[in-house]
Design a protein around this motif. Structure first.
Motif, PDB file in Angstrom:
ATOM      1  N   MET A  53       0.840  -1.194   0.000  1.00 35.42           N
ATOM      2  CA  MET A  53       0.000   0.000   0.000  1.00 35.42           C
ATOM      3  C   MET A  53       0.878   1.248   0.000  1.00 35.42           C
ATOM      4  SD  MET A  53      -3.026   1.082   2.671  1.00 35.42           S
ATOM      5  CE  MET A  53      -1.895   1.642   3.964  1.00 35.42           C
ATOM      6  N   ARG A  54       0.488   2.244  -0.783  1.00 39.35           N
ATOM      7  CA  ARG A  54       1.256   3.473  -0.842  1.00 39.35           C
ATOM      8  C   ARG A  54       1.250   4.160   0.512  1.00 39.35           C
ATOM      9  NH1 ARG A  54       4.929   4.657  -4.295  1.00 39.35           N
ATOM     10  NH2 ARG A  54       4.493   6.872  -3.980  1.00 39.35           N
ATOM     11  N   LYS A  55       2.361   4.793   0.839  1.00 36.97           N
ATOM     12  CA  LYS A  55       2.493   5.468   2.128  1.00 36.97           C
ATOM     13  C   LYS A  55       1.686   6.761   2.169  1.00 36.97           C
ATOM     14  CE  LYS A  55       6.646   8.157   0.937  1.00 36.97           C
ATOM     15  NZ  LYS A  55       6.040   9.492   1.073  1.00 36.97           N
ATOM     16  N   ILE A  56       1.370   7.196   3.380  1.00 35.85           N
ATOM     17  CA  ILE A  56       0.743   8.501   3.595  1.00 35.85           C
ATOM     18  C   ILE A  56       1.826   9.572   3.523  1.00 35.85           C
ATOM     19  CG2 ILE A  56      -0.557   9.928   5.231  1.00 35.85           C
ATOM     20  CD1 ILE A  56      -2.184   7.666   4.099  1.00 35.85           C
ATOM     21  N   SER A  57       1.470  10.752   3.054  1.00 35.53           N
ATOM     22  CA  SER A  57       2.413  11.864   2.924  1.00 35.53           C
ATOM     23  C   SER A  57       3.135  12.150   4.235  1.00 35.53           C
ATOM     24  CB  SER A  57       1.656  13.118   2.474  1.00 35.53           C
ATOM     25  OG  SER A  57       2.376  14.286   2.763  1.00 35.53           O
ATOM     26  N   SER A  58       4.453  12.277   4.164  1.00 37.44           N
ATOM     27  CA  SER A  58       5.226  12.641   5.355  1.00 37.44           C
ATOM     28  C   SER A  58       4.896  14.067   5.789  1.00 37.44           C
ATOM     29  CB  SER A  58       6.729  12.500   5.076  1.00 37.44           C
ATOM     30  OG  SER A  58       7.121  13.322   3.983  1.00 37.44           O
ATOM     31  N   ARG A  59       4.516  14.935   4.839  1.00 35.60           N
ATOM     32  CA  ARG A  59       4.116  16.298   5.183  1.00 35.60           C
ATOM     33  C   ARG A  59       2.902  16.286   6.097  1.00 35.60           C
ATOM     34  NH1 ARG A  59       3.068  19.291  -0.368  1.00 35.60           N
ATOM     35  NH2 ARG A  59       1.788  17.432  -0.551  1.00 35.60           N
ATOM     36  N   SER A  60       1.958  15.400   5.784  1.00 41.40           N
ATOM     37  CA  SER A  60       0.748  15.309   6.590  1.00 41.40           C
ATOM     38  C   SER A  60       1.023  14.665   7.946  1.00 41.40           C
ATOM     39  CB  SER A  60      -0.316  14.505   5.839  1.00 41.40           C
ATOM     40  OG  SER A  60      -1.479  14.365   6.612  1.00 41.40           O
ATOM     41  N   GLN A  61       1.849  13.630   7.944  1.00 39.20           N
ATOM     42  CA  GLN A  61       2.092  12.895   9.176  1.00 39.20           C
ATOM     43  C   GLN A  61       2.858  13.695  10.218  1.00 39.20           C
ATOM     44  OE1 GLN A  61       3.866   9.271   7.509  1.00 39.20           O
ATOM     45  NE2 GLN A  61       2.015   8.162   8.115  1.00 39.20           N
ATOM     46  N   LYS A  62       3.593  14.710   9.789  1.00 41.04           N
ATOM     47  CA  LYS A  62       4.360  15.499  10.755  1.00 41.04           C
ATOM     48  C   LYS A  62       3.458  16.444  11.562  1.00 41.04           C
ATOM     49  CE  LYS A  62       5.550  19.779   8.326  1.00 41.04           C
ATOM     50  NZ  LYS A  62       6.622  20.730   7.994  1.00 41.04           N
ATOM     51  N   ILE A  63       2.202  16.621  11.114  1.00 40.88           N
ATOM     52  CA  ILE A  63       1.269  17.503  11.801  1.00 40.88           C
ATOM     53  C   ILE A  63       0.479  16.684  12.810  1.00 40.88           C
ATOM     54  CG2 ILE A  63      -0.692  19.067  11.531  1.00 40.88           C
ATOM     55  CD1 ILE A  63       0.298  19.570   8.654  1.00 40.88           C
ATOM     56  N   SER A  64       0.538  17.092  14.057  1.00 42.89           N
ATOM     57  CA  SER A  64      -0.185  16.381  15.109  1.00 42.89           C
ATOM     58  C   SER A  64      -1.676  16.684  15.022  1.00 42.89           C
ATOM     59  CB  SER A  64       0.337  16.797  16.490  1.00 42.89           C
ATOM     60  OG  SER A  64       1.713  16.493  16.615  1.00 42.89           O
ATOM     61  N   PRO A  65      -2.522  15.725  15.435  1.00 39.90           N
ATOM     62  CA  PRO A  65      -3.969  16.002  15.480  1.00 39.90           C
ATOM     63  C   PRO A  65      -4.252  17.183  16.414  1.00 39.90           C
ATOM     64  CG  PRO A  65      -3.532  13.651  15.780  1.00 39.90           C
ATOM     65  CD  PRO A  65      -2.202  14.347  15.857  1.00 39.90           C
ATOM     66  N   SER A  66      -5.259  17.961  16.076  1.00 39.69           N
ATOM     67  CA  SER A  66      -5.611  19.126  16.888  1.00 39.69           C
ATOM     68  C   SER A  66      -6.291  18.672  18.176  1.00 39.69           C
ATOM     69  CB  SER A  66      -6.547  20.052  16.106  1.00 39.69           C
ATOM     70  OG  SER A  66      -7.097  21.036  16.959  1.00 39.69           O
ATOM     71  N   LEU A  67      -5.629  18.899  19.304  1.00 42.43           N
ATOM     72  CA  LEU A  67      -6.233  18.575  20.591  1.00 42.43           C
ATOM     73  C   LEU A  67      -7.477  19.424  20.830  1.00 42.43           C
ATOM     74  CD1 LEU A  67      -5.896  16.787  23.070  1.00 42.43           C
ATOM     75  CD2 LEU A  67      -4.445  18.543  24.091  1.00 42.43           C
ATOM     76  N   HIS A  68      -7.461  20.620  20.292  1.00 40.22           N
ATOM     77  CA  HIS A  68      -8.619  21.516  20.357  1.00 40.22           C
ATOM     78  C   HIS A  68      -9.851  20.810  19.794  1.00 40.22           C
ATOM     79  CE1 HIS A  68     -10.016  25.962  19.676  1.00 40.22           C
ATOM     80  NE2 HIS A  68     -11.043  25.167  19.886  1.00 40.22           N
ATOM     81  N   ARG A  69      -9.720  20.273  18.568  1.00 37.81           N
ATOM     82  CA  ARG A  69     -10.856  19.621  17.924  1.00 37.81           C
ATOM     83  C   ARG A  69     -11.208  18.297  18.598  1.00 37.81           C
ATOM     84  NH1 ARG A  69     -12.397  24.167  16.602  1.00 37.81           N
ATOM     85  NH2 ARG A  69     -10.705  25.321  15.648  1.00 37.81           N
ATOM     86  N   LEU A  70     -10.201  17.566  19.043  1.00 39.85           N
ATOM     87  CA  LEU A  70     -10.452  16.275  19.684  1.00 39.85           C
ATOM     88  C   LEU A  70     -11.294  16.447  20.948  1.00 39.85           C
ATOM     89  CD1 LEU A  70      -6.958  14.537  19.295  1.00 39.85           C
ATOM     90  CD2 LEU A  70      -9.062  13.978  18.065  1.00 39.85           C
ATOM     91  N   ILE A  71     -10.968  17.459  21.754  1.00 39.11           N
ATOM     92  CA  ILE A  71     -11.713  17.674  22.992  1.00 39.11           C
ATOM     93  C   ILE A  71     -13.119  18.172  22.691  1.00 39.11           C
ATOM     94  CG2 ILE A  71     -11.797  19.034  25.117  1.00 39.11           C
ATOM     95  CD1 ILE A  71      -8.704  18.969  25.076  1.00 39.11           C
ATOM     96  N   SER A  72     -13.252  19.094  21.725  1.00 36.11           N
ATOM     97  CA  SER A  72     -14.586  19.576  21.351  1.00 36.11           C
ATOM     98  C   SER A  72     -15.449  18.434  20.827  1.00 36.11           C
ATOM     99  CB  SER A  72     -14.464  20.674  20.291  1.00 36.11           C
ATOM    100  OG  SER A  72     -13.852  21.832  20.811  1.00 36.11           O
ATOM    101  N   ASN A  73     -14.846  17.569  20.001  1.00 38.99           N
ATOM    102  CA  ASN A  73     -15.587  16.421  19.475  1.00 38.99           C
ATOM    103  C   ASN A  73     -15.972  15.454  20.589  1.00 38.99           C
ATOM    104  OD1 ASN A  73     -15.316  17.461  16.905  1.00 38.99           O
ATOM    105  ND2 ASN A  73     -13.565  16.192  16.369  1.00 38.99           N
TER     106      ASN A  73
END
Length: 398
Positions: free
Chosen positions: A1-21
């Motif tokens: 399977m093709r890899k996910i972009s390293s540019r995208s993976q270096k960005i951490s999930p937004s804790l702001h959005r995780l807590i709101s969700n």
């Protein structure tokens, strides 16, 4: 399977959005929640504005829902130009205004158009969590000055040290998120001078400029030659109360920059929500937005007072400033967290799980936010605000 972009993976999930969700998920499960996490207006849009918008849609359905020009509805850009002149005495031609899909798109377009990977940006700390994420996304190095003390004003000597010829972009917000402070005129004058003297782009986020309880909004645009370097940014999410419709705008005197922004917007989103643009046009041109704000601001002030006074009563060791603008309290809970052996992030997660109370950890807004939490005080009635803060106090003092 093709890899996910390293540019995208270096960005951490937004804790702001995780807590709101997480808070939304708890509510759907039937848990009694007190959600202070979202910068969401506490009232729906004015009923008269909604009715007028739908009447326009029924009478002009094709024009109301079609593609609009990438730069935005001409009538709305004229409204914005008129409002800037009336409110701030600033002359911005409608051709120098770009309507965007929320303030967040205006941020992305400006960052992309004014910086290159590896450039240096300057933020105040703490500041809106998304700014740090965008800087990371575009591979920028960020210098900052802490905002300390009761008034959250930065040290002028730090500003002089950190803002220099190596800086590509300065980003300031006033009134602020998360502290709700208004920068002093002396600080604004210094930042304006540093931007002009060092040939730096100056991005001014004014999302909360119409939500002021005491004092007044400070227009950095009025300082000598500032407009040469300035990109102004605003949103209709807060004052018109339509965050779900995603509508904002940016403006600049520099026509070359506007040209670049339009090119990028044509690629990113083509045009912004047509119905939302007509709604904003109707609200501004009719004067109904001013009437709406005159009704809700006193109610927000009452909710602010309730939140502030409840913190003072039930969390007396917390350091908290009564904001003169904005939507947020930013209390320092370090005395309580140290006793519990918790940092602000673990506290916020446990608080939501055990008490159904949602607040945001101060550390997501910058290093200077460590030990703080952000509490949105406009979204609930006074009794629910008091109940939520009392539950937080029970957790911290148990």
């Amino acid at each position: 399977m093709r890899k996910i972009s390293s540019r995208s993976q270096k960005i951490s999930p937004s804790l702001h959005r995780l807590i709101s969700n997480k808070m939304d998920e708890l509510k759907r499960k039937g848990v009694e929640t007190y959600n202070f996490t979202q910068g969401q207006p506490g009232f729906p849009p004015d009923e008269n504005i909604i009715k007028a918008t739908f009447e326009h849609a029924l009478k002009n359905s094709f024009d109301h829902y079609r593609y609009l020009p990438t730069q935005g509805l001409p009538e709305l850009r004229t409204d914005i130009s008129d409002e800037l002149k009336e409110s701030g005495g600033i002359s911005i031609d409608p051709s120098n205004i770009v309507v965007t899909s929320g303030g967040i798109e205006a941020l992305h377009l400006t960052f992309y158009a004014t910086t290159d990977p590896g450039d240096r940006a300057f933020f105040l700390d703490p500041t809106y969590s998304v700014y740090w994420d965008i800087a990371n996304m575009y591979n920028l190095k960020v210098d900052s000055c802490e905002q300390n003390g009761e008034d959250f004003q930065p040290d002028p000597e730090c500003l002089k040290e950190k803002i220099n010829r190596n800086t590509s972009l300065i980003l300031v917000t006033s009134p602020d998120n998360p502290t709700s402070r208004i920068l002093s005129e002396d600080i604004f004058k210094l930042i304006a001078d540093l931007a002009v003297d060092n040939d730096i782009w100056l991005l001014y986020d004014e999302a909360y400029r119409n939500i002021i309880y005491e004092g007044k909004h400070v227009w950095i645009q009025k300082y000598s030659r500032t407009l040469e370097k300035l990109v102004g940014l605003d949103t209709f999410s807060k004052d018109l109360a339509i965050p779900g419709l995603r509508l904002g705008y940016l403006y600049a005197e520099n026509k070359d920059l506007i040209k670049e922004v339009l090119k990028l917007k044509g690629i990113v989103s083509i045009s912004s929500d047509s119905s939302a643009q007509w709604m904003a046009h109707i609200a501004l041109s009719s004067g109904m937005l001013k009437i709406y704000l005159s009704k809700v601001i006193p109610k927000y002030r009452s909710r602010r007072d309730a939140a502030y006074e409840t913190i003072r009563e039930f969390l007396p060791e917390a350091k908290v400033t009564k904001p003169i603008a904005g939507m947020y309290l930013f209390p320092d809970l370090s005395p309580y967290l140290s006793k519990k052996g918790m940092d602000d992030t673990s506290f916020v997660i446990k608080l939501s799980e055990e008490k159904g109370v949602g607040v945001l950890p101060g550390s997501i807004f910058g290093k200077a936010g460590k030990g703080h939490v952000r509490i949105t005080f406009v979204t609930m009635q006074e009794e629910r605000i008091k109940k939520g803060i009392k539950l937080m106090s029970e957790f911290l003092t148990a």
